[in-house]
Design a protein around this motif. Structure first.
Motif, mmCIF file in Angstrom:
data_model
loop_
_atom_site.group_PDB
_atom_site.id
_atom_site.type_symbol
_atom_site.label_atom_id
_atom_site.label_comp_id
_atom_site.label_asym_id
_atom_site.label_seq_id
_atom_site.Cartn_x
_atom_site.Cartn_y
_atom_site.Cartn_z
ATOM 1 N N TYR A 34 -5.747 -51.749 4.429
ATOM 2 C CA TYR A 34 -6.662 -50.677 4.031
ATOM 3 C C TYR A 34 -6.254 -50.136 2.670
ATOM 4 C CZ TYR A 34 -2.755 -48.128 6.169
ATOM 5 O OH TYR A 34 -1.491 -47.687 6.517
ATOM 6 N N PRO A 35 -7.226 -49.628 1.885
ATOM 7 C CA PRO A 35 -6.892 -48.990 0.610
ATOM 8 C C PRO A 35 -6.240 -47.635 0.853
ATOM 9 C CG PRO A 35 -9.216 -48.756 1.059
ATOM 10 C CD PRO A 35 -8.668 -49.621 2.154
ATOM 11 N N ALA A 36 -5.331 -47.271 -0.025
ATOM 12 C CA ALA A 36 -4.642 -45.981 0.086
ATOM 13 C C ALA A 36 -4.381 -45.442 -1.312
ATOM 14 C CB ALA A 36 -3.324 -46.133 0.852
ATOM 15 N N PRO A 37 -4.444 -44.127 -1.499
ATOM 16 C CA PRO A 37 -4.112 -43.544 -2.803
ATOM 17 C C PRO A 37 -2.606 -43.530 -3.001
ATOM 18 C CG PRO A 37 -4.563 -41.807 -1.235
ATOM 19 C CD PRO A 37 -4.808 -43.097 -0.508
ATOM 20 N N ASP A 38 -2.175 -43.267 -4.234
ATOM 21 C CA ASP A 38 -0.739 -43.207 -4.497
ATOM 22 C C ASP A 38 -0.130 -41.880 -4.059
ATOM 23 O OD1 ASP A 38 -2.184 -41.918 -6.440
ATOM 24 O OD2 ASP A 38 -1.118 -42.776 -8.140
ATOM 25 N N SER A 39 -0.971 -40.961 -3.587
ATOM 26 C CA SER A 39 -0.469 -39.733 -2.970
ATOM 27 C C SER A 39 -1.476 -39.297 -1.917
ATOM 28 C CB SER A 39 -0.279 -38.617 -4.011
ATOM 29 O OG SER A 39 -1.513 -38.294 -4.618
ATOM 30 N N GLY A 40 -0.988 -38.826 -0.791
ATOM 31 C CA GLY A 40 -1.875 -38.420 0.291
ATOM 32 C C GLY A 40 -2.214 -39.580 1.206
ATOM 33 N N GLU A 41 -2.990 -39.276 2.249
ATOM 34 C CA GLU A 41 -3.296 -40.282 3.252
ATOM 35 C C GLU A 41 -4.487 -41.135 2.850
ATOM 36 O OE1 GLU A 41 -4.694 -38.944 7.044
ATOM 37 O OE2 GLU A 41 -5.919 -37.351 6.193
ATOM 38 N N SER A 42 -4.592 -42.288 3.490
ATOM 39 C CA SER A 42 -5.716 -43.187 3.277
ATOM 40 C C SER A 42 -6.934 -42.655 4.030
ATOM 41 C CB SER A 42 -5.366 -44.587 3.785
ATOM 42 O OG SER A 42 -6.530 -45.365 3.965
ATOM 43 N N PHE A 43 -8.035 -42.474 3.325
ATOM 44 C CA PHE A 43 -9.265 -42.016 3.959
ATOM 45 C C PHE A 43 -9.765 -43.063 4.951
ATOM 46 C CE2 PHE A 43 -14.037 -41.174 3.394
ATOM 47 C CZ PHE A 43 -14.054 -40.250 4.419
ATOM 48 N N ALA A 44 -9.699 -44.338 4.553
ATOM 49 C CA ALA A 44 -10.147 -45.407 5.447
ATOM 50 C C ALA A 44 -9.341 -45.402 6.743
ATOM 51 C CB ALA A 44 -10.038 -46.758 4.744
ATOM 52 N N ARG A 45 -8.030 -45.281 6.624
ATOM 53 C CA ARG A 45 -7.202 -45.290 7.822
ATOM 54 C C ARG A 45 -7.491 -44.076 8.705
ATOM 55 N NH1 ARG A 45 -3.060 -43.798 10.773
ATOM 56 N NH2 ARG A 45 -1.619 -45.356 11.626
ATOM 57 N N SER A 46 -7.754 -42.937 8.088
ATOM 58 C CA SER A 46 -8.014 -41.727 8.868
ATOM 59 C C SER A 46 -9.300 -41.857 9.689
ATOM 60 C CB SER A 46 -8.091 -40.504 7.955
ATOM 61 O OG SER A 46 -9.262 -40.519 7.157
ATOM 62 N N ILE A 47 -10.290 -42.561 9.167
ATOM 63 C CA ILE A 47 -11.532 -42.768 9.915
ATOM 64 C C ILE A 47 -11.263 -43.628 11.152
ATOM 65 C CG2 ILE A 47 -13.856 -43.762 9.851
ATOM 66 C CD1 ILE A 47 -13.846 -43.258 6.808
ATOM 67 N N ALA A 48 -10.444 -44.663 10.968
ATOM 68 C CA ALA A 48 -10.208 -45.630 12.045
ATOM 69 C C ALA A 48 -9.022 -45.288 12.925
ATOM 70 C CB ALA A 48 -9.990 -47.018 11.431
ATOM 71 N N ALA A 49 -8.329 -44.185 12.650
ATOM 72 C CA ALA A 49 -7.042 -43.897 13.295
ATOM 73 C C ALA A 49 -7.119 -43.939 14.819
ATOM 74 C CB ALA A 49 -6.523 -42.537 12.828
ATOM 75 N N SER A 50 -8.164 -43.389 15.401
ATOM 76 C CA SER A 50 -8.241 -43.322 16.864
ATOM 77 C C SER A 50 -8.440 -44.690 17.501
ATOM 78 C CB SER A 50 -9.382 -42.392 17.286
ATOM 79 O OG SER A 50 -10.631 -42.894 16.836
#
Length: 241
Positions: A34-50
């Motif tokens: 998944y794509p992730a920024p160089d600071s903070g959490e990945s938005f893509a991962r947060s959507i799919a986390a559950s």
């Protein structure tokens, strides 16, 4: 036999807007990228986390938030090599992408690097375009209307020309260009036909008539929708968000 690379569209942010197929593939994955920024959490991962299974191997693709494209090319080159090494062992890789993989989606950069070597399956997702229209409560377009999607960073002259040629318009990547875009649309006599949505489908979502928006900048996940065709569609006089 090599593994299959899946490009999974996650939708605009609300996990309930993931498709059943996306949820099934994520929940049974052994390897997830998944794509992730160089600071903070990945938005893509947060959507799919559950939906992520316990013990899944994760491959974050850390992309610095910059305007220069060269570092991003290097990063996707490296990510493609890491993912290819997994696929060569016969394991599948599920790659998460906000919105839809092929509508301004980051997955396209992996696709162009790996599609000639490995089987790839694309799982479409609900786009920000349709999600914003739903929250704005006004149809996007109809019949023979021409709809145009315009990146906000384009110069005013190009934006004006593209708007003139269309009956329905979506301006994406508004961000720091908000004040300039508002001024341009006011000059064109269209600001009363424009709606604004940011972070569609998320708890922090905001929806306004553009003329009522009191802000000079906007987040990256924001959009302006304009309708100037023949249908008698108007914006609600106010929004609750």
């Amino acid at each position: 036999m090599s593994g299959t690379l899946y490009g999974i569209g996650l939708g605009p942010g609300d996990p309930e807007l993931m498709t059943l197929k996306a949820h099934r593939l994520i929940s049974t994955a052994n390897v997830v990228a998944y794509p992730a920024p160089d600071s903070g959490e990945s938005f893509a991962r947060s959507i799919a986390a559950s939906a992520l299974p316990s013990g899944v191997r994760e491959i974050p693709i850390v992309v610095p938030m910059r305007t220069d494209r060269f570092p991003a090319r290097e990063i996707y080159d490296g990510a493609a090599k890491e993912i290819a090494a997994v696929l060569e062992t016969g394991q599948d890789v599920v790659t998460l992408c906000e919105g839809d993989p092929f509508f301004y989606g980051s997955f396209m950069y992996l696709f162009e690097r790996l599609s000639d070597r490995f089987p790839i399956e694309i799982v479409p997702g609900v786009t920000s375009l349709t999600a914003c229209a739903a929250q704005l409560r006004r149809p996007l377009t109809s019949r023979n209307d021409v709809m145009t999607v315009i990146p906000g960073p384009l110069p005013d002259t190009q934006i004006r020309q593209k708007i003139d040629q269309a009956q329905a318009v979506a301006i994406m990547k508004v961000g720091r260009h908000l004040a300039r875009l508002k001024a341009l649309l006011a000059e064109m006599g269209l600001i009363d036909k424009a709606g604004y949505v940011e972070r569609a489908s998320l708890p922090e979502q905001k929806v306004h008539r553009l003329i009522d928006l009191d802000a000079e900048t906007a987040p990256y996940f924001s959009m302006i929708l304009i309708y100037k065709g023949e249908e008698a569609w108007t914006l609600p006089p106010s929004y609750s968000s």
